[in-house]
Design a protein around this motif. Sequence first.
Motif, PDB file in Angstrom:
ATOM      1  N   VAL A 165       3.283   2.972   5.685  1.00 56.18           N
ATOM      2  CA  VAL A 165       2.106   1.866   4.679  1.00 56.18           C
ATOM      3  C   VAL A 165       1.972   2.511   3.346  1.00 56.18           C
ATOM      4  O   VAL A 165       1.517   3.211   3.605  1.00 56.18           O
ATOM      5  CB  VAL A 165       0.844   0.729   5.076  1.00 56.18           C
ATOM      6  CG1 VAL A 165       1.176  -0.040   4.161  1.00 56.18           C
ATOM      7  CG2 VAL A 165       1.512   0.118   5.974  1.00 56.18           C
ATOM      8  N   PHE A 166       3.287   2.390   2.474  1.00 53.71           N
ATOM      9  CA  PHE A 166       2.896   2.748   1.043  1.00 53.71           C
ATOM     10  C   PHE A 166       2.070   2.030  -0.299  1.00 53.71           C
ATOM     11  O   PHE A 166       2.987   0.500   0.367  1.00 53.71           O
ATOM     12  CB  PHE A 166       4.239   3.392   0.724  1.00 53.71           C
ATOM     13  CG  PHE A 166       5.419   4.491   1.171  1.00 53.71           C
ATOM     14  CD1 PHE A 166       5.208   5.314   1.195  1.00 53.71           C
ATOM     15  CD2 PHE A 166       6.171   3.810   2.273  1.00 53.71           C
ATOM     16  CE1 PHE A 166       5.565   6.787   1.915  1.00 53.71           C
ATOM     17  CE2 PHE A 166       6.874   4.575   2.874  1.00 53.71           C
ATOM     18  CZ  PHE A 166       6.568   6.319   2.431  1.00 53.71           C
ATOM     19  N   VAL A 167       1.105   3.006  -0.153  1.00 51.05           N
ATOM     20  CA  VAL A 167       0.459   2.438  -1.581  1.00 51.05           C
ATOM     21  C   VAL A 167       0.401   2.593  -2.605  1.00 51.05           C
ATOM     22  O   VAL A 167       0.107   3.857  -3.189  1.00 51.05           O
ATOM     23  CB  VAL A 167      -1.138   1.594  -0.661  1.00 51.05           C
ATOM     24  CG1 VAL A 167      -1.850   0.758  -1.976  1.00 51.05           C
ATOM     25  CG2 VAL A 167      -1.541   1.491   0.050  1.00 51.05           C
ATOM     26  N   GLY A 168       1.533   1.718  -3.981  1.00 52.63           N
ATOM     27  CA  GLY A 168       1.267   1.993  -5.261  1.00 52.63           C
ATOM     28  C   GLY A 168       0.610   1.814  -5.523  1.00 52.63           C
ATOM     29  O   GLY A 168       0.120   0.420  -6.259  1.00 52.63           O
ATOM     30  N   PHE A 169      -0.234   1.918  -6.669  1.00 48.15           N
ATOM     31  CA  PHE A 169      -1.509   1.518  -7.767  1.00 48.15           C
ATOM     32  C   PHE A 169      -1.567   2.526  -8.718  1.00 48.15           C
ATOM     33  O   PHE A 169      -1.102   3.390  -8.976  1.00 48.15           O
ATOM     34  CB  PHE A 169      -2.816   2.047  -6.825  1.00 48.15           C
ATOM     35  CG  PHE A 169      -3.337   3.404  -6.772  1.00 48.15           C
ATOM     36  CD1 PHE A 169      -4.144   4.290  -7.202  1.00 48.15           C
ATOM     37  CD2 PHE A 169      -2.382   4.084  -5.494  1.00 48.15           C
ATOM     38  CE1 PHE A 169      -4.497   5.118  -6.369  1.00 48.15           C
ATOM     39  CE2 PHE A 169      -2.932   5.606  -4.809  1.00 48.15           C
ATOM     40  CZ  PHE A 169      -4.291   5.857  -5.239  1.00 48.15           C
ATOM     41  N   ARG A 170      -2.396   1.774  -9.859  1.00 55.04           N
ATOM     42  CA  ARG A 170      -2.728   2.774 -10.826  1.00 55.04           C
ATOM     43  C   ARG A 170      -3.720   4.077 -11.374  1.00 55.04           C
ATOM     44  O   ARG A 170      -5.139   3.451 -10.265  1.00 55.04           O
ATOM     45  CB  ARG A 170      -2.941   1.259 -12.606  1.00 55.04           C
ATOM     46  CG  ARG A 170      -1.819   0.374 -12.186  1.00 55.04           C
ATOM     47  CD  ARG A 170      -2.442  -0.423 -13.802  1.00 55.04           C
ATOM     48  NE  ARG A 170      -3.598  -1.325 -13.233  1.00 55.04           N
ATOM     49  CZ  ARG A 170      -3.765  -2.421 -11.975  1.00 55.04           C
ATOM     50  NH1 ARG A 170      -2.270  -2.869 -12.040  1.00 55.04           N
ATOM     51  NH2 ARG A 170      -5.238  -2.778 -12.206  1.00 55.04           N
ATOM     52  N   ARG A 214      -4.928  -2.259   2.420  1.00 54.21           N
ATOM     53  CA  ARG A 214      -5.112  -2.660   1.549  1.00 54.21           C
ATOM     54  C   ARG A 214      -6.864  -2.932   1.149  1.00 54.21           C
ATOM     55  O   ARG A 214      -7.524  -1.701   0.254  1.00 54.21           O
ATOM     56  CB  ARG A 214      -4.449  -4.130   0.253  1.00 54.21           C
ATOM     57  CG  ARG A 214      -3.550  -3.547  -0.419  1.00 54.21           C
ATOM     58  CD  ARG A 214      -3.388  -4.939  -0.917  1.00 54.21           C
ATOM     59  NE  ARG A 214      -3.941  -4.931  -1.965  1.00 54.21           N
ATOM     60  CZ  ARG A 214      -3.162  -5.740  -3.062  1.00 54.21           C
ATOM     61  NH1 ARG A 214      -2.522  -5.948  -2.634  1.00 54.21           N
ATOM     62  NH2 ARG A 214      -3.569  -5.674  -4.162  1.00 54.21           N
ATOM     63  N   GLU A 215      -7.536  -3.404   2.397  1.00 56.54           N
ATOM     64  CA  GLU A 215      -8.889  -3.332   2.760  1.00 56.54           C
ATOM     65  C   GLU A 215      -9.962  -2.710   2.747  1.00 56.54           C
ATOM     66  O   GLU A 215     -10.436  -1.890   2.592  1.00 56.54           O
ATOM     67  CB  GLU A 215      -9.190  -4.662   2.999  1.00 56.54           C
ATOM     68  CG  GLU A 215      -8.828  -5.851   3.274  1.00 56.54           C
ATOM     69  CD  GLU A 215      -8.696  -6.714   4.536  1.00 56.54           C
ATOM     70  OE1 GLU A 215      -9.825  -6.861   4.972  1.00 56.54           O
ATOM     71  OE2 GLU A 215      -8.524  -8.138   4.595  1.00 56.54           O
ATOM     72  N   PRO A 268     -13.551   2.475  -3.377  1.00 57.07           N
ATOM     73  CA  PRO A 268     -13.685   1.401  -4.848  1.00 57.07           C
ATOM     74  C   PRO A 268     -13.487   0.794  -6.132  1.00 57.07           C
ATOM     75  O   PRO A 268     -13.298   1.851  -6.203  1.00 57.07           O
ATOM     76  CB  PRO A 268     -15.424   1.354  -4.507  1.00 57.07           C
ATOM     77  CG  PRO A 268     -16.288   1.762  -3.466  1.00 57.07           C
ATOM     78  CD  PRO A 268     -14.509   2.988  -2.903  1.00 57.07           C
ATOM     79  N   GLY A 269     -12.701  -0.071  -5.552  1.00 54.57           N
ATOM     80  CA  GLY A 269     -11.698  -0.350  -7.626  1.00 54.57           C
ATOM     81  C   GLY A 269     -10.641  -0.411  -6.684  1.00 54.57           C
ATOM     82  O   GLY A 269     -10.024  -0.686  -7.943  1.00 54.57           O
ATOM     83  N   ILE A 270     -10.225   0.383  -6.268  1.00 53.27           N
ATOM     84  CA  ILE A 270      -8.552   0.375  -5.423  1.00 53.27           C
ATOM     85  C   ILE A 270      -7.667  -0.802  -5.639  1.00 53.27           C
ATOM     86  O   ILE A 270      -6.581  -0.637  -6.106  1.00 53.27           O
ATOM     87  CB  ILE A 270      -8.499   1.763  -4.849  1.00 53.27           C
ATOM     88  CG1 ILE A 270      -6.747   2.144  -5.027  1.00 53.27           C
ATOM     89  CG2 ILE A 270      -8.553   0.794  -3.531  1.00 53.27           C
ATOM     90  CD1 ILE A 270      -6.667   3.815  -4.024  1.00 53.27           C
ATOM     91  N   ASP A 271      -7.976  -1.117  -4.628  1.00 50.98           N
ATOM     92  CA  ASP A 271      -7.973  -2.837  -4.337  1.00 50.98           C
ATOM     93  C   ASP A 271      -7.028  -3.725  -6.370  1.00 50.98           C
ATOM     94  O   ASP A 271      -5.633  -3.718  -5.608  1.00 50.98           O
ATOM     95  CB  ASP A 271      -8.023  -3.971  -3.636  1.00 50.98           C
ATOM     96  CG  ASP A 271      -7.557  -4.857  -3.184  1.00 50.98           C
ATOM     97  OD1 ASP A 271      -6.150  -4.285  -2.615  1.00 50.98           O
ATOM     98  OD2 ASP A 271      -7.722  -5.945  -3.636  1.00 50.98           O
ATOM     99  N   GLU A 272      -7.333  -3.733  -7.071  1.00 55.90           N
ATOM    100  CA  GLU A 272      -7.283  -4.103  -8.090  1.00 55.90           C
ATOM    101  C   GLU A 272      -6.335  -3.297  -8.542  1.00 55.90           C
ATOM    102  O   GLU A 272      -5.411  -4.106  -9.943  1.00 55.90           O
ATOM    103  CB  GLU A 272      -8.495  -4.774  -8.200  1.00 55.90           C
ATOM    104  CG  GLU A 272      -9.489  -3.016  -9.151  1.00 55.90           C
ATOM    105  CD  GLU A 272     -10.926  -3.839 -10.014  1.00 55.90           C
ATOM    106  OE1 GLU A 272     -10.844  -3.376 -10.951  1.00 55.90           O
ATOM    107  OE2 GLU A 272     -11.423  -4.488  -9.916  1.00 55.90           O
ATOM    108  N   ARG A 273      -6.199  -2.286  -8.178  1.00 57.84           N
ATOM    109  CA  ARG A 273      -5.000  -1.314  -9.406  1.00 57.84           C
ATOM    110  C   ARG A 273      -4.015  -1.038  -8.078  1.00 57.84           C
ATOM    111  O   ARG A 273      -2.708  -0.658  -8.647  1.00 57.84           O
ATOM    112  CB  ARG A 273      -5.756   0.126  -9.343  1.00 57.84           C
ATOM    113  CG  ARG A 273      -7.156   0.031 -10.666  1.00 57.84           C
ATOM    114  CD  ARG A 273      -7.808   1.383 -10.831  1.00 57.84           C
ATOM    115  NE  ARG A 273      -8.449   1.818  -9.650  1.00 57.84           N
ATOM    116  CZ  ARG A 273      -8.306   3.050  -8.923  1.00 57.84           C
ATOM    117  NH1 ARG A 273      -7.285   3.358  -9.626  1.00 57.84           N
ATOM    118  NH2 ARG A 273      -9.056   3.224  -8.087  1.00 57.84           N
ATOM    119  N   VAL A 274      -3.820  -2.408  -7.316  1.00 52.92           N
ATOM    120  CA  VAL A 274      -2.695  -1.776  -6.420  1.00 52.92           C
ATOM    121  C   VAL A 274      -1.485  -2.373  -6.886  1.00 52.92           C
ATOM    122  O   VAL A 274      -1.334  -3.548  -7.351  1.00 52.92           O
ATOM    123  CB  VAL A 274      -2.276  -2.314  -4.772  1.00 52.92           C
ATOM    124  CG1 VAL A 274      -1.308  -2.579  -3.931  1.00 52.92           C
ATOM    125  CG2 VAL A 274      -3.944  -1.198  -4.689  1.00 52.92           C
TER     126      VAL A 274
END
Length: 567
Positions: free
Chosen positions: A337-342, A427-428, A435-441
């Motif tokens: 599972v790849f997760v790209g985020f700001r 994501r969870e 903390p805070g990473i989910d809204e940046r995904v």
Amino acid sequence: MSPSTRVPWDRRTRTSGDRPRVIVIGAGMAGMAVGCYGQMSGLETRIFESHVLPGGCCTAWAREGYLFDYCIDWLNGTAPGNEANQVWRELGALDGKAITRFDEINRVVAEDGRSVTFHTDPDRLQAELEACSPADAAKIRRFCADLRRFVRLEIHPFLTPTPLMSWREKLRMLGKVLPALGLFRRTGGTQMADFADSLSDPFLAAALRNMFYQDPRTFALIPFHYTMAEAHKGNVGMPQGGSLGLARSVEERYLGLGGRIDFRAKVTRVLVEDGRAVGVELRNGERHYADHVVAAGDVHTTVTKLLGGEYTNPRLDTLFTEVAPDPEQLYPAVVSVFVGFRGDVAADEPVSTTYLLPEEDVARLPGVLQKSLVVHLRSRLIAGLAPEGRSLIHCTYFSDYDTWKALRSTDRRAYWDLKRQLAAFIREFLERRFPGIDERVEVVQVATPATTERYTGNHRGSILGWKSPKADDLVDDLIAKDRLALPGLAGFHLAGQWVGSGGLLRAAASGRFAAQYLCRELGVPFHAEESRGAEPWQAGKLGDLPQLDNWTERPRAARPTARTSRT
């Protein structure tokens, strides 16, 4: 003969003065190695590859500015002065590239937050492990003493198969092996699981099992010691450009030697006449002919489908009828599972962490085989995987193949739904850790064992083939006794991870071995020389990147910037 006057490959009749021709099935690392060494030895080679990229599992794909690098966690042979590195220099794999080396391999974190870091330096590792479990100090000291002995060894049997070694080469190898025979017997005869279970601290026991991300279960101590020792010496590292970069460099070397790769060219049959392989037939009905054929793809497919089950040998029969059905003998498939985020996570976070999971988390990992999840800060290790100001995390776990394969075959919508559920859990999980990473995904990409099988053809989606001592012995005999050939079938050899014990270096070495064997059969002197490529590596060398399919979805309406892609 000039290129304009060459006889086409789809014609049988050629003049006696033509160079011998070799067809290679598969443009993975082994297939391209066969091609490179064949070209260096004066043969005319051509590779047929069903995918649109070279490299097999050593690959990457793109989505919305992110590059999902799939394969390399570390590469053996990144330091000069040894045979492992010589293979890569001959193949041009490291031309112009910087190498990132490892001070630590992994960190393991327990449910209660306890952690241990696996430093590659034996002194630092010993101090870390003793601090974790003072009661096990004596066993830890012995473990690290053996690691120091491995640091002093220089044994890399990757250039010549034993039957083709000169007496001088054999004596030189014997001179290296004999002083370390006791070390090899002790570490090769002790399973990591048995050593770990002898410790008094259950957490340290679990951590040692997961030193290399997840627990391979049937590994002896020797691969742990060998890899850690080579990493400490700088001979295990990450080359610039990552997985696809490695494959592209070898492809560039092969094409520069005059080779040819046909992509989207799936071989469906090896043509055999009077007990000799004479060419291949493609899915579109085309037939192409050569003096020799090398199958460098999935061996099970080669034997059962491309050769119609007519040619095999007792060792291959044992591997696929007795060894492969036992889940402890075959290296598991992996879910990625790849997760790209700001932005990024904290700078002091290690590149790789294995989290030992509670039961409620384990229950949310479809097909999971172990109670752990690996979180790898991929863009920290490989530059260029994420757009400016963004980062990429790669989460993996060992997974059952049948769960994903059956669902994709019978209910495609349910298969996609399961991937969405997994993406939501990841994501969870990351939100808990950072903390805070989910809204940046911005993007989530899920690749399953069914994905691996679709794009590489690997049997049951396995990423490294065999993982048991029994399989290793059979593979060694395939190389040394069977000479990578099949009884009753001339003009044919095997190469790849299934006959090379897995891993990129061994796959490349199997291609070198196959090239030496086929040169001997064709009466052509084998020749190898180092690449002279010196142009600095740059991302443009990755070429066009596949987007896979163009379908995306917004898994959460409240976060329209995030997309889950299906493959």
